[in-house]
Write an enzyme that holds these catalytic residues in place. Structure first.
Site, PDB file in Angstrom:
ATOM      1  CD  GLU A  47      -2.143   0.952   2.989  1.00  0.00           C
ATOM      2  OE1 GLU A  47      -1.472   0.625   3.674  1.00  0.00           O
ATOM      3  OE2 GLU A  47      -3.682   1.551   2.799  1.00  0.00           O
ATOM      4  CG  ASN A 107      -4.698   3.654  -0.102  1.00  0.00           C
ATOM      5  OD1 ASN A 107      -4.110   2.860  -0.649  1.00  0.00           O
ATOM      6  ND2 ASN A 107      -5.221   3.355   1.503  1.00  0.00           N
ATOM      7  CE  LYS A 124      -7.406   0.798   3.542  1.00  0.00           C
ATOM      8  NZ  LYS A 124      -6.357   1.576   4.257  1.00  0.00           N
ATOM      9  CD  GLU A 143      -5.451   4.381   5.416  1.00  0.00           C
ATOM     10  OE1 GLU A 143      -6.513   3.915   4.679  1.00  0.00           O
ATOM     11  OE2 GLU A 143      -5.319   3.556   6.593  1.00  0.00           O
ATOM     12  CB  CYS A 168      -3.889  -1.708   4.873  1.00  0.00           C
ATOM     13  SG  CYS A 168      -2.754  -1.708   6.327  1.00  0.00           S
ATOM     14  CG  ASN A 193       1.915   1.554   5.005  1.00  0.00           C
ATOM     15  OD1 ASN A 193       2.489   1.783   4.505  1.00  0.00           O
ATOM     16  ND2 ASN A 193       1.705   1.358   3.640  1.00  0.00           N
TER      17      ASN A 193
HETATM   18  N1  CDT Z   1      -3.428   1.377   6.230  1.00  0.00           N
HETATM   19  C1  CDT Z   1      -3.814   0.724   7.017  1.00  0.00           C
HETATM   20  O1  CDT Z   1      -5.199   0.378   6.406  1.00  0.00           O
HETATM   21  N2  CDT Z   1      -3.797   0.823   8.949  1.00  0.00           N
HETATM   22  C2  CDT Z   1      -4.828   0.019   9.491  1.00  0.00           C
HETATM   23  C3  CDT Z   1      -3.787   0.271  11.365  1.00  0.00           C
HETATM   24  C4  CDT Z   1      -4.985   0.640  11.826  1.00  0.00           C
HETATM   25  S1  CDT Z   1      -6.687   1.239  12.037  1.00  0.00           S
HETATM   26  C5  CDT Z   1      -6.160   2.706  12.051  1.00  0.00           C
HETATM   27  C6  CDT Z   1      -4.839  -2.005   9.628  1.00  0.00           C
HETATM   28  O2  CDT Z   1      -5.444  -1.856   9.578  1.00  0.00           O
HETATM   29  O3  CDT Z   1      -3.273  -2.333   9.361  1.00  0.00           O
END
Ligand code: CDT
Length: 317
Positions: A47, A107, A124, A143, A168, A193
């Protein structure tokens, strides 16, 4: 005909705020060349592979630094050398990036054939985090300020099979895998990420690795699909993110996994015919799913039986 797809999961280490785009793309090109040398049919990047994970910073609307994180087209000018190398080596590319489409921002992940044709584009759906600056957090997760949700999951004929993309936070939701598998997806490509610290509930921090594997392995097994999870990992912008890029078989077993938090290519030969071992037995959707029961249950979401009233109901002798 062989239905083995050799997948290279190209984990990307930290991309700092002042790293020139050309340096990042150079790193991706080096990993593509390694993947090609190891026989890959497709290389999968994480991502937002071209930039730092910029939702950790708050920017005012119209900030030129924020605008610089988005791409209007991929393949496009800033990624040309990557797709030139893909064409030269005959490798398909799956790449996550921040997409600007006129006034809209997503995204996004694209799957691009070696000849440069975009065979799948996914925006996304599950956009996590918050919309406004929250000063109590050690870092932001904006995001929901910088991206709109996409319009759904679609499976595509590609790589000699059926391929789905997700990004993600999507990987934590069972619907992601099921909606793709119902369309026939045999391999699901996911970039992520994931900060190791989750400010709303730090009690979850020690479980980041466990949950990462739990959701992707369950998604693979319960849907008889290959799942490829590719991290942007390591310490980036002062925030430590999970690495642990992994390729998971339809059995739910991890068949290949990264051992570093930096740029690393993880290669696995994925036999797409293994999917049917599960989809024709335990997870034969047409035979065993109870769709009419599910729709009854989802239409009653949030409806719980009333509390028993005193004097109403069965009486004891
Ligand atoms: N990039 C991404 O979606 N990261 C989320 C982080 C936790 S939610 C703030 C994940 O689900 O890994």
């Amino acid at each position: 005909m062989s239905r083995v797809v050799t997948v290279a999961a190209a984990q990307v280490g930290p991309v700092e705020r002042d790293t020139p785009r050309s340096d990042v793309v150079g790193r991706l090109v080096a990993m593509l060349a390694e993947a090609a040398g190891r026989g890959a049919d497709v290389v999968v990047y994480p991502e937002l592979a071209l930039t730092p994970f910029f939702p950790r910073w708050w920017f005012a609307d119209g900030d030129p630094e924020l605008a610089g994180f988005y791409d209007d087209e991929v393949p496009g000018p800033s990624t040309k050398v990557l797709f030139d190398e893909a064409r030269r080596s005959g490798v398909a590319v799956c790449l996550g990036y921040a997409e600007r489409d006129g006034p809209h921002h997503y995204n996004t992940s694209v799957l691009v054939a070696p000849d440069g044709e975009v065979v799948a584009k996914y925006r996304k759906v599950h956009v996590p985090g918050h919309e406004q600056h929250e000063p109590w957090r050690p870092f932001q997760h904006l995001e929901r300020r910088y991206f709109e949700p996409g319009d759904g999951f679609r499976a595509h004929r590609a790589l000699g099979g059926v391929v789905g993309l997700a990004i993600c936070n999507d990987r934590r939701w069972p619907e992601t895998y099921r909606v793709l598998a119902l369309q026939g997806a045999e391999v699901i490509l996911i970039g992520y990420n994931t900060p190791l610290h989750y400010p709303p509930d730090p009690g979850q921090d020690r479980l980041a690795s466990f949950h990462n594997n739990l959701v992707m392995a369950a998604g693979a097994y319960q849907n008889g699909a290959w799942v490829v999870g590719v991290a942007k990992g390591g310490l980036e912008g002062g925030v430590h993110s999970l690495a642990e890029t992994q390729v998971i078989a339809p059995s739910g077993e991890v068949v290949a996994k990264a051992v570093t938090e930096g740029d690393e290519v993880v290669v696995a030969a994925c036999d797409l015919d293994l999917c049917d071992r599960y989809r024709r037995t335990l997870f034969d959707f047409d035979r065993y799913r109870m769709v009419e029961h599910y729709s009854l249950l989802t239409s009653q979401r949030g409806v719980v039986p009333p509390e028993p009233q005193p004097g109403v109901g069965p009486t004891r002798p």
